[in-house]
Motif scaffolding. Structure first.
Motif, PDB file in Angstrom:
ATOM      1  N   THR A  86      36.816  45.871  64.567  1.00  0.00           N
ATOM      2  CA  THR A  86      36.113  45.358  63.362  1.00  0.00           C
ATOM      3  C   THR A  86      36.903  44.746  62.287  1.00  0.00           C
ATOM      4  O   THR A  86      36.563  43.674  61.621  1.00  0.00           O
ATOM      5  CB  THR A  86      35.064  46.440  62.769  1.00  0.00           C
TER       6      THR A  86
ATOM      7  N   GLU B 156      34.995  62.186  67.657  1.00  0.00           N
ATOM      8  CA  GLU B 156      33.582  62.346  67.941  1.00  0.00           C
ATOM      9  C   GLU B 156      33.006  63.391  67.127  1.00  0.00           C
ATOM     10  O   GLU B 156      33.605  64.158  66.505  1.00  0.00           O
ATOM     11  CB  GLU B 156      33.458  62.378  69.448  1.00  0.00           C
TER      12      GLU B 156
ATOM     13  N   ASN C  27      34.181  46.435  69.911  1.00  0.00           N
ATOM     14  CA  ASN C  27      33.495  47.616  69.815  1.00  0.00           C
ATOM     15  C   ASN C  27      33.358  47.616  68.291  1.00  0.00           C
ATOM     16  O   ASN C  27      34.037  47.807  67.572  1.00  0.00           O
ATOM     17  CB  ASN C  27      34.154  48.797  70.243  1.00  0.00           C
TER      18      ASN C  27
ATOM     19  N   HIS D  15      40.416  56.630  67.571  1.00  0.00           N
ATOM     20  CA  HIS D  15      38.984  56.448  68.038  1.00  0.00           C
ATOM     21  C   HIS D  15      38.934  57.590  68.715  1.00  0.00           C
ATOM     22  O   HIS D  15      37.837  57.726  69.630  1.00  0.00           O
ATOM     23  CB  HIS D  15      38.905  55.192  68.737  1.00  0.00           C
TER      24      HIS D  15
ATOM     25  N   LYS E 203      32.013  49.942  66.391  1.00  0.00           N
ATOM     26  CA  LYS E 203      32.662  51.082  66.158  1.00  0.00           C
ATOM     27  C   LYS E 203      34.053  51.564  65.710  1.00  0.00           C
ATOM     28  O   LYS E 203      34.357  52.365  65.175  1.00  0.00           O
ATOM     29  CB  LYS E 203      31.547  52.353  66.816  1.00  0.00           C
ATOM     30  N   TRP E 204      34.867  50.265  66.480  1.00  0.00           N
ATOM     31  CA  TRP E 204      36.366  50.862  66.403  1.00  0.00           C
ATOM     32  C   TRP E 204      36.825  49.895  65.392  1.00  0.00           C
ATOM     33  O   TRP E 204      36.811  48.868  65.050  1.00  0.00           O
ATOM     34  CB  TRP E 204      37.014  50.444  67.792  1.00  0.00           C
TER      35      TRP E 204
END
Length: 357
Positions: A207, A136, A200, A133, A202-203
């Motif tokens: 997920t 970006e 989260n 993670h 987005k992680w």
């Protein structure tokens, strides 16, 4: 000036993993003769030349950037033991190492990444250990510099999207999610609702656990209503959201897929006076959660073994740098454990260090 062809370029062109290219070009087993011939042909056509410094790495001091979340603040609940694992291996490794620790938090993540990228540009960085993670939009140019230098990278927790990795070290998230779902549905009636602290969105580390949880519920015909909460940072606002959902009269069980959420969930169970009345399954084993297991506030925690993730991650990277040893697979799974009050003693006083092998 023509761009130097890297081993990653050869792997991409041949449609194989980096490990397969190593096996093929070094005469090692692990690929078929047909694949070996194809890889060698592609390497020759692309003008690939092995890194002339590689043969000297075993004799020279190897500088490794360790770019992991800080073990302070919120990081103490998960990453503290991961750092222990990394440092324990480095302390015993029979190799000359110069570890450059770059712990980061949300407020300085990009700054730390840029420090690592600057080291890569100097040509004096030999390997990188990081987490998935870290990716970006701002890191894309830095990862291009790393790949241009052909620096091996080992990722922990999940794959990197902007950089090819030597391997990824992670738990089996799907199994963890399914285990959580079975533990809960075996202990509550079909009309009892479940609070799922899903972390989260987005992680992948969060997920994929949630997906495993939901897949188990669907495949086994579990009709329990599930309330999902997607908080992932410790804050008063997020705590109040968990407390509010937990206070619903139909909640029979609660489950959390990440360590910080388990800390907030435990606090909410105590302050709502629903501890022992709601069946609770948490994640990981900081001392705060271990204490709540002892007292019956949380029934079970799934320990994702961050110590082993750190230890195994740095070990694979160092073994590759020092001896050319290739990971057996692109993805290496670290076992997780179900921790209850009855077996909690196995994890006390840092005994988890002895459970690695």
């Amino acid at each position: 000036m023509d761009k130097k062809v890297t081993i990653r370029d050869v792997a991409a062109k041949a449609g194989v993993s980096i490990s397969s290219v190593h096996f093929a070009l070094n005469g090692q087993s692990g690929v078929s003769e047909e694949t070996r011939s194809r890889i060698r042909r592609v390497a020759q056509e692309m003008g690939y030349q092995p890194n002339p410094l590689a043969s000297n790495l075993k004799r020279r001091t190897q500088r490794i950037a360790i770019l992991l979340p800080s073990d302070e603040g919120e990081g103490q609940y998960y990453y503290q033991t991961m750092w222990f694992g990394v440092r324990d291996y480095i302390a015993k490794a029979n190799v000359k190492l110069d570890p450059v620790e770059l712990p980061f938090s949300d407020h300085n993540k990009i700054e730390r990444f840029q420090q690592m990228a600057a080291l890569a540009e100097t040509g004096e960085l030999h390997g990188i250990l990081t987490v998935g993670h870290i990716d970006e939009a701002e890191t894309e140019a830095g990862w291009r510099a790393v790949m241009a230098k052909d620096i091996p990278v080992v990722s922990i927790g999940s794959d990197l999207m902007r950089c090819h990795c030597l391997c990824c070290i992670q738990p089996e998230y799907d199994v963890i999610g399914r285990t959580m779902a079975q533990l809960i549905t075996d202990h509550i009636p079909p009309f009892g609702s479940i609070l799922l602290c899903a972390g989260n969105p987005k992680w992948a580390a969060h997920t994929l656990v949630v997906r495993g949880f939901e897949d188990y519920m669907r495949e086994n015909g579990c009709e329990n209503l599930v309330y999902r909460d997607n908080s992932w940072l410790i804050s008063q606002k997020n705590y109040e959201k968990i407390f509010e959902k937990l206070s619903r009269p139909d909640i029979a069980a609660a489950c959390c897929v990440y360590s910080q959420g388990t800390v907030m969930l435990g606090q909410a169970l105590e302050e709502s006076r629903k501890a022992s009345r709601i069946y609770a399954v948490g994640s990981d084993l900081p001392e705060t959660t271990a204490d709540r297991i002892r007292r019956g506030v949380i029934n079970i925690a799934i320990q994702k073994n961050p110590y082993a993730q750190g230890y195994v991650g740095i070990r694979y990277l160092v073994e590759y740098l020092s001896s050319g040893k290739i990971p057996e697979e692109d993805r290496i799974y670290v076992g997780s454990e179900v921790v209850l009050k009855s077996n909690l003693m196995m994890y006390e006083n840092e005994h988890y260090r002895y459970l690695l092998q």
